[in-house]
Enzyme design. Sequence first.
Site, PDB file in Angstrom:
ATOM      1  CE  LYS A   1      39.688  28.501  17.845  1.00 14.12           C
ATOM      2  NZ  LYS A   1      39.268  27.788  19.066  1.00 14.12           N
TER       3      LYS A   1
ATOM      4  CD  GLU B   1      43.134  29.638  21.195  1.00 13.16           C
ATOM      5  OE1 GLU B   1      42.026  29.462  20.673  1.00 13.16           O
ATOM      6  OE2 GLU B   1      43.343  29.439  22.405  1.00 13.16           O
TER       7      GLU B   1
ATOM      8  CD  GLU C   1      38.224  24.516  15.241  1.00 13.01           C
ATOM      9  OE1 GLU C   1      37.426  25.386  14.846  1.00 13.01           O
ATOM     10  OE2 GLU C   1      38.229  24.068  16.410  1.00 13.01           O
TER      11      GLU C   1
END
Length: 457
Positions: A322, A328, A319
């Site tokens: 993030k 992350e 993602e």
Amino acid sequence: MSLFVLSLLMLSSFSVIPFTHAESGMIGVNYGRIANNLPAPEKVVELLKSQGINRVKLYDTDASVLTALANSGIKVVVSLPNENLSAAAADQSYTDAWVQDNVKKYTPATDIEAIAVGNEVFVDPRNTTAYLVPAMKNVQSSLAKFSLDGAIKISSPLALSALANSYPPSAGSFKPDLIEPVIKPMLDFLRKTSSHLMVNAYPFFAYAANADKISLEYALFKENAGNVDSGNGLKYENLLDAQIDAVFAAMSAVGFNDVKVVVTETGWPSAGDENEIGAGSANAAAYNGGLVKRVLTGNGTPLKPEEPLNVYLFALFNENQKTGPTSERNYGLFYPNENKVYDVPFSAKSAPVDDSKEKVPVKSPSHVGQTWCVANGKTTKEKLQEGLDYACGEGGADCRPIQKGATCYDPESLEAHASYAFNSYYQKNARGVGTCDFGGAAYVVSQPPSTYSILFS
């Protein structure tokens, strides 16, 4: 809570075979969407089905996602976000409307079987802890109002930071300031509704912070000497089991030895910053491969051997929006273009995940912890061209090697040239957050692409 976990099978040859629901436990996946370059929900459902996935956990109740999941045969866990807890706790009319608009509206076509009320609420900077149990009770009452309480369970994912002590596992205990106000009321609610406690557990964090004390093999489900709990003599062969049993011990200490646990998040990042010890695609493949084998072929944990270990992997995709460290944005099993980040044998019959017995894709030592930026071949040519123009112009990327007659002009394609320019810009800006975006025309990878050996080596 019912076993709302999915079957996720991926073979190293990219062929797929669905595994049977073993009595020993099941594996699930989280579908997070903090990104601007993910496939459309309809394409994601196709991906899930192609991989044999029949259960998925969401972080909201997005209409397009729930609509796409209708009549798919995939069971769904939805979430009521932390920012809604205050309103949900204050007024049941709010939860009545929320359940009607976000749950009942989509059932039974979309098979919603659980609701996660909040997520890691105790560490929410908005101080929403006091609202948690009242919100859970109001959502439960609203489900009952619409005759959905028999089919849909309620819980709330707990971060391990809710524990005051987790080592040895037998000494697991909750933070004292949480016990009376929220832990006991929540566990009482879960007991009365026959629901599981949702727990988010990441051995990666424990290892990265204590690499001098915890062996990597112990964290990655590889062969190791194990650790004996000094309190009860039980032997632990992996860190995740120890973390889960610390939660069981903490619940037992406050009088709730009968509440079951489901691990709603666990995973290992395929890339990270230099100070994120252990992050990398080889370790991520080893962790997830070892975890799947452990869940499908093992029993419960040493403290609860009779309870199946049921787990949601985090996460389906990398993602790109993030925030925080590089890790992350690199927990995904898939890139946004639906290619696998790394191969993991998600079969109970696979050979043990061990360097001496089974080789997983490994980057050369010089690539450990690095990331690259590549063009998203599924975006429009217009977006690729806009991104290329920006990178080579205002962005200041070094695009001389992709000029006609230069060393990297071939292959002569917009996607290849864009990848070169995007990565030049990304590396020039120290791989900072948001520097591999280009309006969704690019995404980060953790293994060097082969298109341009000069740039990506």
